[in-house]
Design a protein around this motif. Structure first.
Motif, PDB file in Angstrom:
ATOM      1  N   LEU A   8       0.089 -28.566 -48.135  1.00  0.00           N
ATOM      2  CA  LEU A   8       0.138 -27.841 -49.407  1.00  0.00           C
ATOM      3  C   LEU A   8      -0.202 -26.361 -49.239  1.00  0.00           C
ATOM      4  CD1 LEU A   8      -1.422 -30.559 -51.722  1.00  0.00           C
ATOM      5  CD2 LEU A   8       0.941 -29.763 -51.731  1.00  0.00           C
ATOM      6  N   GLY A   9      -0.306 -25.931 -47.976  1.00  0.00           N
ATOM      7  CA  GLY A   9      -0.469 -24.510 -47.684  1.00  0.00           C
ATOM      8  C   GLY A   9      -1.891 -24.013 -47.606  1.00  0.00           C
ATOM      9  N   LEU A  10      -2.867 -24.927 -47.585  1.00  0.00           N
ATOM     10  CA  LEU A  10      -4.269 -24.519 -47.535  1.00  0.00           C
ATOM     11  C   LEU A  10      -4.741 -24.374 -46.083  1.00  0.00           C
ATOM     12  CD1 LEU A  10      -5.784 -26.849 -50.283  1.00  0.00           C
ATOM     13  CD2 LEU A  10      -4.816 -24.551 -50.548  1.00  0.00           C
ATOM     14  N   ARG A  11      -5.594 -23.381 -45.860  1.00  0.00           N
ATOM     15  CA  ARG A  11      -6.230 -23.218 -44.547  1.00  0.00           C
ATOM     16  C   ARG A  11      -7.298 -24.314 -44.434  1.00  0.00           C
ATOM     17  NH1 ARG A  11      -8.044 -17.222 -45.746  1.00  0.00           N
ATOM     18  NH2 ARG A  11      -8.426 -18.350 -47.678  1.00  0.00           N
ATOM     19  N   THR A  12      -7.083 -25.231 -43.497  1.00  0.00           N
ATOM     20  CA  THR A  12      -7.839 -26.479 -43.501  1.00  0.00           C
ATOM     21  C   THR A  12      -8.607 -26.693 -42.201  1.00  0.00           C
ATOM     22  OG1 THR A  12      -6.120 -27.448 -44.901  1.00  0.00           O
ATOM     23  CG2 THR A  12      -7.655 -28.968 -43.847  1.00  0.00           C
ATOM     24  N   GLY A  13      -9.910 -26.977 -42.333  1.00  0.00           N
ATOM     25  CA  GLY A  13     -10.736 -27.396 -41.210  1.00  0.00           C
ATOM     26  C   GLY A  13     -11.042 -28.877 -41.326  1.00  0.00           C
ATOM     27  N   PHE A  14     -11.582 -29.448 -40.251  1.00  0.00           N
ATOM     28  CA  PHE A  14     -11.741 -30.907 -40.215  1.00  0.00           C
ATOM     29  C   PHE A  14     -12.904 -31.281 -39.312  1.00  0.00           C
ATOM     30  CE2 PHE A  14      -9.643 -35.058 -38.588  1.00  0.00           C
ATOM     31  CZ  PHE A  14     -10.302 -35.813 -39.535  1.00  0.00           C
ATOM     32  N   TYR A  15     -13.917 -31.950 -39.899  1.00  0.00           N
ATOM     33  CA  TYR A  15     -15.023 -32.489 -39.089  1.00  0.00           C
ATOM     34  C   TYR A  15     -14.906 -33.999 -39.013  1.00  0.00           C
ATOM     35  CZ  TYR A  15     -19.585 -34.411 -37.943  1.00  0.00           C
ATOM     36  OH  TYR A  15     -20.590 -35.164 -37.383  1.00  0.00           O
ATOM     37  N   THR A  16     -14.801 -34.502 -37.786  1.00  0.00           N
ATOM     38  CA  THR A  16     -14.788 -35.933 -37.534  1.00  0.00           C
ATOM     39  C   THR A  16     -15.311 -36.162 -36.127  1.00  0.00           C
ATOM     40  OG1 THR A  16     -13.422 -37.925 -37.786  1.00  0.00           O
ATOM     41  CG2 THR A  16     -12.454 -36.106 -36.544  1.00  0.00           C
ATOM     42  N   VAL A  17     -15.632 -37.416 -35.807  1.00  0.00           N
ATOM     43  CA  VAL A  17     -16.113 -37.774 -34.477  1.00  0.00           C
ATOM     44  C   VAL A  17     -15.114 -38.740 -33.846  1.00  0.00           C
ATOM     45  CG1 VAL A  17     -18.005 -38.750 -33.119  1.00  0.00           C
ATOM     46  CG2 VAL A  17     -18.500 -37.506 -35.251  1.00  0.00           C
ATOM     47  N   LEU A  18     -14.651 -38.393 -32.633  1.00  0.00           N
ATOM     48  CA  LEU A  18     -13.673 -39.200 -31.916  1.00  0.00           C
ATOM     49  C   LEU A  18     -14.152 -39.494 -30.503  1.00  0.00           C
ATOM     50  CD1 LEU A  18     -10.481 -37.093 -32.796  1.00  0.00           C
ATOM     51  CD2 LEU A  18     -11.295 -39.142 -33.990  1.00  0.00           C
ATOM     52  N   THR A  72      -8.921 -27.805 -35.361  1.00  0.00           N
ATOM     53  CA  THR A  72      -9.671 -28.872 -34.678  1.00  0.00           C
ATOM     54  C   THR A  72     -11.009 -28.380 -34.132  1.00  0.00           C
ATOM     55  OG1 THR A  72      -8.523 -28.396 -32.585  1.00  0.00           O
ATOM     56  CG2 THR A  72      -7.520 -30.048 -34.043  1.00  0.00           C
ATOM     57  N   ARG A  73     -11.438 -27.198 -34.550  1.00  0.00           N
ATOM     58  CA  ARG A  73     -12.648 -26.605 -33.971  1.00  0.00           C
ATOM     59  C   ARG A  73     -13.903 -27.428 -34.265  1.00  0.00           C
ATOM     60  NH1 ARG A  73     -13.482 -20.923 -37.076  1.00  0.00           N
ATOM     61  NH2 ARG A  73     -15.379 -20.851 -35.784  1.00  0.00           N
ATOM     62  N   TYR A  74     -13.900 -28.239 -35.330  1.00  0.00           N
ATOM     63  CA  TYR A  74     -15.087 -29.033 -35.680  1.00  0.00           C
ATOM     64  C   TYR A  74     -14.946 -30.509 -35.324  1.00  0.00           C
ATOM     65  CZ  TYR A  74     -16.100 -24.829 -38.395  1.00  0.00           C
ATOM     66  OH  TYR A  74     -16.329 -23.528 -38.783  1.00  0.00           O
ATOM     67  N   ILE A  75     -13.918 -30.863 -34.577  1.00  0.00           N
ATOM     68  CA  ILE A  75     -13.795 -32.247 -34.121  1.00  0.00           C
ATOM     69  C   ILE A  75     -14.733 -32.456 -32.944  1.00  0.00           C
ATOM     70  CG2 ILE A  75     -12.272 -33.932 -33.023  1.00  0.00           C
ATOM     71  CD1 ILE A  75      -9.983 -32.895 -34.684  1.00  0.00           C
ATOM     72  N   VAL A  76     -15.589 -33.464 -33.059  1.00  0.00           N
ATOM     73  CA  VAL A  76     -16.589 -33.783 -32.036  1.00  0.00           C
ATOM     74  C   VAL A  76     -16.118 -34.985 -31.226  1.00  0.00           C
ATOM     75  CG1 VAL A  76     -18.971 -34.499 -31.619  1.00  0.00           C
ATOM     76  CG2 VAL A  76     -18.449 -32.867 -33.463  1.00  0.00           C
ATOM     77  N   GLU A 108     -16.775 -47.656 -35.779  1.00  0.00           N
ATOM     78  CA  GLU A 108     -17.676 -47.550 -34.636  1.00  0.00           C
ATOM     79  C   GLU A 108     -18.989 -46.886 -35.093  1.00  0.00           C
ATOM     80  OE1 GLU A 108     -17.721 -48.361 -31.511  1.00  0.00           O
ATOM     81  OE2 GLU A 108     -15.658 -48.815 -30.879  1.00  0.00           O
ATOM     82  N   HIS A 109     -20.070 -47.184 -34.371  1.00  0.00           N
ATOM     83  CA  HIS A 109     -21.341 -46.529 -34.671  1.00  0.00           C
ATOM     84  C   HIS A 109     -21.232 -45.042 -34.351  1.00  0.00           C
ATOM     85  CE1 HIS A 109     -25.622 -45.935 -35.189  1.00  0.00           C
ATOM     86  NE2 HIS A 109     -25.641 -45.299 -34.029  1.00  0.00           N
ATOM     87  N   ARG A 110     -21.704 -44.215 -35.250  1.00  0.00           N
ATOM     88  CA  ARG A 110     -21.655 -42.767 -35.055  1.00  0.00           C
ATOM     89  C   ARG A 110     -23.038 -42.141 -35.218  1.00  0.00           C
ATOM     90  NH1 ARG A 110     -17.124 -42.919 -32.559  1.00  0.00           N
ATOM     91  NH2 ARG A 110     -15.209 -43.081 -33.794  1.00  0.00           N
ATOM     92  N   LYS A 111     -23.289 -41.117 -34.431  1.00  0.00           N
ATOM     93  CA  LYS A 111     -24.456 -40.264 -34.640  1.00  0.00           C
ATOM     94  C   LYS A 111     -23.920 -38.941 -35.180  1.00  0.00           C
ATOM     95  CE  LYS A 111     -27.616 -42.242 -31.218  1.00  0.00           C
ATOM     96  NZ  LYS A 111     -28.453 -41.984 -30.024  1.00  0.00           N
ATOM     97  N   TYR A 112     -23.958 -38.834 -36.503  1.00  0.00           N
ATOM     98  CA  TYR A 112     -23.387 -37.656 -37.144  1.00  0.00           C
ATOM     99  C   TYR A 112     -24.326 -36.460 -37.043  1.00  0.00           C
ATOM    100  CZ  TYR A 112     -20.302 -41.100 -39.352  1.00  0.00           C
ATOM    101  OH  TYR A 112     -19.402 -42.110 -39.589  1.00  0.00           O
TER     102      TYR A 112
END
Length: 338
Positions: free
Chosen positions: A63-73, A93-97, A123-127
């Motif tokens: 939709l044209g938004l500047r989008t960041g993303f935090y997730t753990v993989l 993807t700068r905040y993908i852990v 899966e168990h995560r340590k956020y």
């Protein structure tokens, strides 16, 4: 600077289309009945990158938004697939852990007659919340057990930069209840739930959308976007209480419809639209998603969505400020589900 940062778990969904099942009403609720112990045939199988936050990130970027993303993989096939998808869609993807102690989440989706039931494995995560740059909005959604550990730091971030918050709680957050999510609810600008989720937080003694919304705003959010499947959706804010029917069209598979709705709703607000106009954006995006398999294939670009809206000039929300308008909305909602 971002327009929106999506926070939540990612997963790889495997869709299984089945026919050898019967749907029966048990105490008024639809239940799937199948022969336990049998080998059931699968008509079609499909695999997709998914997860509520993932769907929001992809949808927001389209939709044209500047989008960041935090997730753990993890550094596994699923994790690499998710990162590749984000890069392809233009999501930062700068905040993908990456954490190799646990694998990437996976879900299995059983699809029958256009509806689905999802078996979710977290899966168990340590956020640990990254140090975000400024964003206009944050979209907080489904996380696994231990989600609360990021809430204090996220609250500080929201307060410091005056960031608006869209909150669409997932399974673990919903089960923890409103009190466990209090820090976020007090800062929420738009709370997005379906009717059943709303009931789980504010009482199953009513299914009335207006009453559910009134109870939800008492928990702290400034506005509520409430969905009711094929019956339509509601917006409750300082602008008023509105209803809109579901988007007209076929439904192949419903996974991601709620994410698509909320993604477009919040995107409209970010782009300066009113809540009533945002209530038009949501069903159009959702209506496109349910015509495809998986939660992302049907997510619309901004020009596509606005093009659909231009063709649907009579697709307008109803302001529920009188008995007459409320009766009309109830009639339309019943018609949608028949």
């Amino acid at each position: 600077m971002f327009d929106i940062i999506s926070i939540g778990d990612s997963t790889i969904d495997t869709f299984l289309f089945i026919h050898d099942v019967t749907i029966e009403k048990v105490k008024g609720e639809p239940k799937a009945v199948l022969n336990w112990g049998d080998k059931l045939p699968v008509d079609k199988m499909f695999r997709s990158v998914a997860g509520n936050a993932t769907n929001n990130a992809v949808g927001s970027a389209r939709l044209g938004l500047r989008t960041g993303f935090y997730t753990v993989l993890a550094h596994d096939a699923g994790g690499r697939e998710i990162i590749h998808k984000m890069e392809k869609e233009g999501v930062s993807t700068r905040y993908i852990v990456k954490n190799d102690n646990h694998g990437t989440n996976a879900s299995t989706v059983l699809v029958f007659d256009g509806e689905r039931t999802i078996f979710v494995y977290h899966e168990h995560r340590k956020y640990r919340l990254p140090s975000f740059v400024h964003s206009h909005w944050v979209y907080l959604t489904s996380m696994g057990d231990g989600f609360e550990v990021i809430y204090k730091d996220l609250a500080k971030y929201l307060d410091r930069y005056k960031v608006k918050l869209g909150f669409n709680p997932g399974t673990f957050q919903l089960r923890a209840g409103p009190k466990a999510n209090g820090l976020m609810l007090k800062r929420t600008d738009v709370l997005s739930l379906n009717v059943e989720e709303a009931q789980s937080w504010v009482g199953e003694d009513t299914r009335d959308p207006g009453e559910l919304c009134k109870r939800l705003v008492k928990l702290g959010p400034k506005a509520v976007a409430l969905t009711d499947g094929r019956a339509g959706a509601y917006s409750y804010s300082s602008e008023g209480f509105y209803y809109i029917p579901s988007f007209p069209g076929p439904c192949l598979e419903a996974t991601g419809a709620g994410d698509a709705f909320t993604t477009a709703y919040i995107a409209a607000l970010i782009l300066g639209k009113s809540h009533s106009e945002a209530l038009r954006w949501g069903p159009v995006n959702a209506g496109s998603v349910v015509q495809h398999v998986g939660p992302q294939a049907g997510l619309l670009k901004r020009k596509e969505l606005e093009g659909e809206l231009a063709k649907l000039k009579k697709f307008l929300p109803i302001r529920l400020d009188s008995d007459k308008s409320r009766h009309l909305a109830e009639k339309l909602a019943r018609k949608q589900t028949n």
